[in-house]
Design an enzyme around this catalytic site. Structure first.
Site, PDB file in Angstrom:
ATOM      1  N   TYR A   1      -6.371   6.291   4.665  1.00  0.00           N
ATOM      2  CA  TYR A   1      -6.534   5.271   3.626  1.00  0.00           C
ATOM      3  C   TYR A   1      -5.709   4.020   3.956  1.00  0.00           C
ATOM      4  CZ  TYR A   1      -5.699   2.456  -0.387  1.00  0.00           C
ATOM      5  OH  TYR A   1      -5.568   1.358  -1.189  1.00  0.00           O
TER       6      TYR A   1
ATOM      7  N   ASP B   1      -9.335   6.206  -0.981  1.00  0.00           N
ATOM      8  CA  ASP B   1      -8.272   6.961  -1.657  1.00  0.00           C
ATOM      9  C   ASP B   1      -8.878   7.702  -2.851  1.00  0.00           C
ATOM     10  OD1 ASP B   1      -8.760   5.003  -3.502  1.00  0.00           O
ATOM     11  OD2 ASP B   1      -6.664   4.435  -3.790  1.00  0.00           O
TER      12      ASP B   1
ATOM     13  N   GLU C   1       0.830  -1.213   0.000  1.00  0.00           N
ATOM     14  CA  GLU C   1       0.000   0.000   0.000  1.00  0.00           C
ATOM     15  C   GLU C   1       0.865   1.265   0.000  1.00  0.00           C
ATOM     16  OE1 GLU C   1      -3.025   0.412  -0.631  1.00  0.00           O
ATOM     17  OE2 GLU C   1      -3.718  -1.649  -0.508  1.00  0.00           O
TER      18      GLU C   1
END
Ligand code: SF4
Length: 345
Positions: free
Chosen positions: A120, A138, A37
């Protein structure tokens, strides 16, 4: 959207049939989800795949990352940009080793307190690795929901993000929060795409989508203009001597902290001015212009290849050392390419 259950069902059915096989999806430990991520922020999936595999090979655990040598860490990250991400990863790894037994804490609220982890990323780790029912919103998800709800709220505003987080929360099924969040990301990447016409004709959410029904999907999301970036003009000096080039380390705070760069001068210089500055140089060649955008700054650059007449330069490195040890940020890509071409690499 009136029927939340039907929406979620349609989304998950589509995801089960269409999810891409990605390296970080096969074994989604908290560490793997976190690394992927962070890498995926501002970077395309295709570009991340190779970095991800290489990074995990070198730093297979939180403990190994916590002990990483900075230069080596930046070298691993070279080309991905936004180096604060990897600086924060090391800080975060050190905290996790010290406080959480070498793993990431298991709740959204605790994750949010760690360096480099925003709403996020905390949502993604908590839902994908720990199955917590929490949204992961996001830019992709904001775009998809703006179109679905026909929302004209400015998606660059924090208030819009918060509003969408609580709306989306209502749709997350308690048994599959991981699949739900990844499905929304996947719709944003493959179907409800940015900077292009959304592919509504193949979208499993079409019947739930107000933007599609009103024929306005393409004009969404709304993004109000950001503040102008400050422009800095620079002359980049590729000072070469006998198959070596001069590199210097940037300051340890601020933009591109601790990275390596070619020396530069503020403002633009002519060839004549550079000959006056470097009287021993026997050849100076102008390179092309280039530009690099940071969040708040724009670098406008002109480069020169300067063949120095003597070795009176500190910080000389050769091709192999540049490859193995020194992370030169992608802001200098144009000039790095010119140097490799000059070296015949
Ligand atoms: Fe996006 Fe079109 Fe699907 Fe709506 S129908 S979510 S606009 S791709």
């Amino acid at each position: 959207m009136e029927n939340k259950k039907a929406f979620t069902q349609d989304l998950l059915m589509w995801y089960d049939d269409n999810a891409r096989e990605l390296p970080w999806r096969s074994h989604p430990t908290p560490y793997h989800v976190w690394v992927s991520e962070i890498m995926l922020q501002q970077t395309r999936v295709e570009a991340v795949k190779a970095y991800y595999q290489r990074f995990l090979k070198r730093f297979p655990s939180m403990a190994s990352l916590a002990l990483a040598n900075d230069d080596e860490l930046y070298k691993q990250w070279e080309g991905l940009g936004y180096y604060n991400r990897v600086r924060n990863m090391k800080k975060c790894a050190q905290i996790c080793v010290e406080k959480y037994n070498g793993t990431l804490p298991a709740t959204y609220d605790e994750l949010l307190r760690l360096p480099g982890i925003g709403t996020y990323t905390a949502g993604a780790i908590a839902s994908i690795a720990y199955k917590e029912v929490v949204a992961a919103v996001d830019g992709n998800v904001l775009r998809v929901f703006s179109r679905l709800l026909m929302s004209e709220d400015d998606v660059l505003k924090e208030a819009t993000k918060k509003k969408f987080q609580s709306i989306i929360y209502e749709y997350i099924p308690s048994d599959r929060p991981d699949a739900f969040n990844q499905a929304l990301m996947e719709i944003g990447a493959l179907v409800c795409v940015p900077n292009a016409i959304p592919r509504c004709n193949i979208c499993p959410l079409m019947k739930h989508c107000q933007g599609y029904k009103d024929g306005k999907a393409q004009s969404l999301p709304i993004k109000k203009a950001k503040k102008m970036r400050k422009v800095e003009k620079k002359t980049i000096l590729i000072c070469v001597y006998d198959k070596q080039v001069r590199l210097q380390k940037r300051a340890s705070t601020g933009l591109l902290a601790d990275m390596y760069e070619f020396p530069s001068l503020q403002g633009f210089y002519t060839k004549k001015q550079l000959h006056e500055k470097f009287p021993k140089a026997f050849k100076i060649k102008k390179l092309s212009r280039s530009k690099h955008l940071f969040t708040h700054i724009e670098w406008q650059m002109e480069g020169y290849m300067i063949e120095m007449g003597d070795a009176d330069m500190s910080g000389l490195v050769n091709y192999q050392e540049m490859q193995d040890c020194y992370a030169v940020p992608s802001a200098f890509k144009e000039y790095k390419d010119a140097l490799y071409e000059y070296w015949g690499k």
